[in-house]
Design an enzyme around this catalytic site. Structure first.
Site, PDB file in Angstrom:
ATOM      1  N   GLY A  13      41.409  57.631 -53.691  1.00 52.11           N
ATOM      2  CA  GLY A  13      41.058  56.228 -53.491  1.00 52.11           C
ATOM      3  C   GLY A  13      40.002  55.738 -54.463  1.00 52.11           C
ATOM      4  O   GLY A  13      39.594  56.442 -55.394  1.00 52.11           O
ATOM      5  N   LYS A 132      31.938  51.906 -39.169  1.00 52.24           N
ATOM      6  CA  LYS A 132      31.095  53.029 -39.591  1.00 52.24           C
ATOM      7  C   LYS A 132      30.112  53.425 -38.484  1.00 52.24           C
ATOM      8  O   LYS A 132      29.807  54.604 -38.308  1.00 52.24           O
ATOM      9  CB  LYS A 132      30.345  52.686 -40.874  1.00 52.24           C
ATOM     10  CG  LYS A 132      31.221  52.679 -42.119  1.00 52.24           C
ATOM     11  CD  LYS A 132      30.398  52.479 -43.384  1.00 52.24           C
ATOM     12  CE  LYS A 132      31.268  52.530 -44.627  1.00 52.24           C
ATOM     13  NZ  LYS A 132      30.475  52.377 -45.876  1.00 52.24           N
ATOM     14  N   ARG A 136      29.593  57.147 -36.798  1.00 52.33           N
ATOM     15  CA  ARG A 136      28.302  57.827 -36.597  1.00 52.33           C
ATOM     16  C   ARG A 136      28.141  58.238 -35.137  1.00 52.33           C
ATOM     17  O   ARG A 136      27.670  59.346 -34.842  1.00 52.33           O
ATOM     18  CB  ARG A 136      27.140  56.920 -37.013  1.00 52.33           C
ATOM     19  CG  ARG A 136      26.922  56.856 -38.507  1.00 52.33           C
ATOM     20  CD  ARG A 136      25.498  56.451 -38.825  1.00 52.33           C
ATOM     21  NE  ARG A 136      25.308  56.239 -40.248  1.00 52.33           N
ATOM     22  CZ  ARG A 136      24.139  55.995 -40.821  1.00 52.33           C
ATOM     23  NH1 ARG A 136      23.042  55.926 -40.075  1.00 52.33           N
ATOM     24  NH2 ARG A 136      24.036  55.820 -42.122  1.00 52.33           N
TER      25      ARG A 136
END
Length: 312
Positions: A13, A132, A136
């Site tokens: 990517g 995100k 986490r």
């Protein structure tokens, strides 16, 4: 610690290509390097994957959403590096859970590269941070998995910093047009990371794991103001550029409109607003903690940007 056996997701990517290249460059530091890719990517990026295979990288094909495919790929692996793109960030959550339940998997480096999602109290409410933050949370709920977050700030290589953006309302440095659109008053400092340095940061985190583990490492290549960046472009091109400014208030208005109308640059405008507000600055950076002090300079990054734009 013995040399690690690595499995990379998102290896071909936008940022994963740089991370994989630096891992391959440092292959003497690792035992086994493998990438997990889909059948469609195997076909669409055959040349890129063939080049990796020639470098001794193992290519494992499967469906990242299927547990059997992923767990099979985990065999003989102890360290996972994810470089999955923003659109599929949440796909890391099952990867984390499957890794935690696989005894041989010891370490997980998630796709954190970019803006600090826990910079301050307001960070938890920023729209681009939501997936995100969930990753986490999933990592923090694991029992035996070690992890670290490689936080790099914005990439210097992307169009709205050292490139000619198609839509300059988020800022631009247009070499051919000798035109810059600067955000804020042009004097706000922003910490940037060259994409090749992002790959090196990952290598340094892996090879300095005892220092890196359990931390959100704040890493960057250099810090500069938009006006300092413009001055370097002018110095290297030998010309004075036409300059416009977009105030922070204007930027916020563009951001609100973009989200309201589901415009494609909504996420990037939010990130640019965060950076313009100072959301990449720290009392100190953690580069030296993991031996990553040698980074691309402002002059080097601008030189690369000029070369790339003129080659188009």
């Amino acid at each position: 610690m013995s040399k690690s056996n690595l499995l990379i997701f998102g290896a071909t990517g936008a940022i994963g290509s740089y991370i994989t290249a630096e891992i391959v460059h440092a292959r003497a530091s690792f035992n086994r390097i493998a990438v997990f890719t889909s059948p469609s990517t195997l076909s669409a990026k055959a040349e890129q994957l063939s080049a990796l295979r020639e470098e001794g990288v193992e290519i494992i094909t499967g469906d990242v959403t299927k547990k059997d495919d992923v767990v099979k790929a985990f065999e003989g692996i102890d360290t996972i590096i994810s470089a999955l793109g923003r659109g599929v960030i949440a796909a890391q959550i099952p990867l984390v859970q499957w890794a935690d339940s696989t005894p041989n998997i010891k370490r997980f480096l998630p796709s954190e590269y970019g803006t600090d999602i826990e910079y301050g109290p307001s960070s938890a409410d920023e729209k681009p941070h939501q997936q995100k933050l969930k990753v986490r949370a999933a990592l923090q709920q694991t029992k035996d998995l070690e992890y670290a977050y490689v936080v790099t700030g914005p990439y210097a290589d992307v169009p709205f910093f050292l490139g000619a953006a198609a839509n300059p309302r988020g800022g631009t440095f247009d070499v051919k047009g000798r035109r810059a659109v600067l955000l804020g008053d042009g004097k706000g400092r922003v910490s940037l990371s060259d994409c090749s340095d992002v790959g090196k940061f990952v290598v340094h985190a892996l090879t300095h794991w005892e220092c890196a583990k359990g931390r959100a490492l704040k890493l960057n290549s250099f810090t500069a103001t938009p006006e300092e960046i413009l001055a370097e472009f002018e110095r290297q091109t030998g010309d004075k550029w036409a300059v416009e400014y977009i105030s922070l208030e204007q930027l916020k208005a563009f951001e609100a409109e973009a989200w309201e109308k589901s415009q494609p640059d909504a996420t990037s405008l939010t990130l640019q607003r965060i950076w313009t507000e100072g959301g990449t600055l720290y009392d100190r950076r953690d580069n030296e903690d993991i031996g990553a002090g040698d980074t691309v300079s402002l002059a080097g990054a601008v030189q690369k940007a000029i070369r790339a734009q003129l080659a188009r």
